[in-house]
Motif scaffolding. Structure first.
Motif, PDB file in Angstrom:
ATOM      1  N   GLY A  44       0.821  -1.203   0.000  1.00  0.00           N
ATOM      2  CA  GLY A  44       0.000   0.000   0.000  1.00  0.00           C
ATOM      3  C   GLY A  44       0.856   1.253   0.000  1.00  0.00           C
ATOM      4  N   THR A  45       0.196   2.377  -0.182  1.00  0.00           N
ATOM      5  CA  THR A  45       0.907   3.646  -0.296  1.00  0.00           C
ATOM      6  C   THR A  45       0.819   4.450   0.991  1.00  0.00           C
ATOM      7  OG1 THR A  45      -1.035   4.744  -1.196  1.00  0.00           O
ATOM      8  CG2 THR A  45       0.488   3.767  -2.773  1.00  0.00           C
ATOM      9  N   LEU A  46       1.821   5.288   1.191  1.00  0.00           N
ATOM     10  CA  LEU A  46       1.875   6.224   2.300  1.00  0.00           C
ATOM     11  C   LEU A  46       2.053   7.626   1.742  1.00  0.00           C
ATOM     12  CD1 LEU A  46       4.379   4.346   4.622  1.00  0.00           C
ATOM     13  CD2 LEU A  46       1.942   4.654   5.036  1.00  0.00           C
ATOM     14  N   ARG A  47       1.346   8.568   2.314  1.00  0.00           N
ATOM     15  CA  ARG A  47       1.473   9.974   1.912  1.00  0.00           C
ATOM     16  C   ARG A  47       1.944  10.758   3.135  1.00  0.00           C
ATOM     17  NH1 ARG A  47      -2.988  13.998   1.665  1.00  0.00           N
ATOM     18  NH2 ARG A  47      -4.255  12.215   2.229  1.00  0.00           N
ATOM     19  N   ILE A  48       3.053  11.469   3.025  1.00  0.00           N
ATOM     20  CA  ILE A  48       3.581  12.263   4.124  1.00  0.00           C
ATOM     21  C   ILE A  48       2.724  13.517   4.281  1.00  0.00           C
ATOM     22  CG2 ILE A  48       5.564  13.557   4.976  1.00  0.00           C
ATOM     23  CD1 ILE A  48       7.304  11.707   3.210  1.00  0.00           C
ATOM     24  N   VAL A  49       2.269  13.785   5.523  1.00  0.00           N
ATOM     25  CA  VAL A  49       1.432  14.960   5.750  1.00  0.00           C
ATOM     26  C   VAL A  49       2.021  15.936   6.757  1.00  0.00           C
ATOM     27  CG1 VAL A  49      -0.718  13.853   5.049  1.00  0.00           C
ATOM     28  CG2 VAL A  49       0.016  13.720   7.431  1.00  0.00           C
ATOM     29  N   ALA A  50       2.934  15.481   7.619  1.00  0.00           N
ATOM     30  CA  ALA A  50       3.510  16.373   8.633  1.00  0.00           C
ATOM     31  C   ALA A  50       4.725  15.720   9.262  1.00  0.00           C
ATOM     32  CB  ALA A  50       2.473  16.701   9.703  1.00  0.00           C
ATOM     33  N   GLY A  51       5.407  16.498  10.063  1.00  0.00           N
ATOM     34  CA  GLY A  51       6.542  15.990  10.819  1.00  0.00           C
ATOM     35  C   GLY A  51       6.510  16.546  12.226  1.00  0.00           C
ATOM     36  N   ASP A  52       7.403  16.054  13.070  1.00  0.00           N
ATOM     37  CA  ASP A  52       7.509  16.590  14.422  1.00  0.00           C
ATOM     38  C   ASP A  52       8.937  17.036  14.689  1.00  0.00           C
ATOM     39  OD1 ASP A  52       9.032  14.353  15.136  1.00  0.00           O
ATOM     40  OD2 ASP A  52       7.420  13.401  16.238  1.00  0.00           O
ATOM     41  N   ALA A  53       9.154  17.684  15.819  1.00  0.00           N
ATOM     42  CA  ALA A  53      10.460  18.257  16.133  1.00  0.00           C
ATOM     43  C   ALA A  53      11.526  17.198  16.375  1.00  0.00           C
ATOM     44  CB  ALA A  53      10.350  19.168  17.352  1.00  0.00           C
ATOM     45  N   GLY A  54      11.122  15.991  16.703  1.00  0.00           N
ATOM     46  CA  GLY A  54      12.076  14.915  16.964  1.00  0.00           C
ATOM     47  C   GLY A  54      12.496  14.159  15.717  1.00  0.00           C
ATOM     48  N   GLY A  55      12.058  14.586  14.555  1.00  0.00           N
ATOM     49  CA  GLY A  55      12.421  13.924  13.305  1.00  0.00           C
ATOM     50  C   GLY A  55      11.414  12.881  12.853  1.00  0.00           C
ATOM     51  N   GLY A  56      10.323  12.737  13.587  1.00  0.00           N
ATOM     52  CA  GLY A  56       9.274  11.795  13.196  1.00  0.00           C
ATOM     53  C   GLY A  56       8.452  12.324  12.034  1.00  0.00           C
ATOM     54  N   THR A  57       7.778  11.422  11.372  1.00  0.00           N
ATOM     55  CA  THR A  57       6.973  11.781  10.208  1.00  0.00           C
ATOM     56  C   THR A  57       5.582  11.195  10.365  1.00  0.00           C
ATOM     57  OG1 THR A  57       8.977  11.652   8.870  1.00  0.00           O
ATOM     58  CG2 THR A  57       6.893  11.703   7.686  1.00  0.00           C
TER      59      THR A  57
END
Length: 68
Positions: A44-57
């Motif tokens: 399946g597909t993943l679409r990036i929508v945001a990140g966090d200050a710790g480098g997470g997505t």
């Protein structure tokens, strides 16, 4: 997370700032992408929508569920 909520965050900078702080859901960090390649075990597909200050997505899966 619904597409409508994401569209609101992308259009309204005040809402985007509120999501970024204090909730650490920063739509501006979506352009950085994940540090390492990411894929779903079941495919399946993943679409990036945001990140966090710790480098997470944050991703939205093809079934529209939100994953971190």
């Amino acid at each position: 997370m619904t597409d409508r909520a994401l569209r609101l965050l992308l259009r309204d900078t005040r809402l985007a700032e509120l999501a970024a702080y204090p909730f650490d859901f920063d739509v501006e960090r979506a352009g950085y992408g994940p540090v390492e390649p990411v894929r779903l075990a079941a495919g399946g597909t993943l679409r990036i929508v945001a990140g966090d200050a710790g480098g997470g997505t944050y991703f939205v899966c093809e079934d529209d569920s939100l994953r971190f």
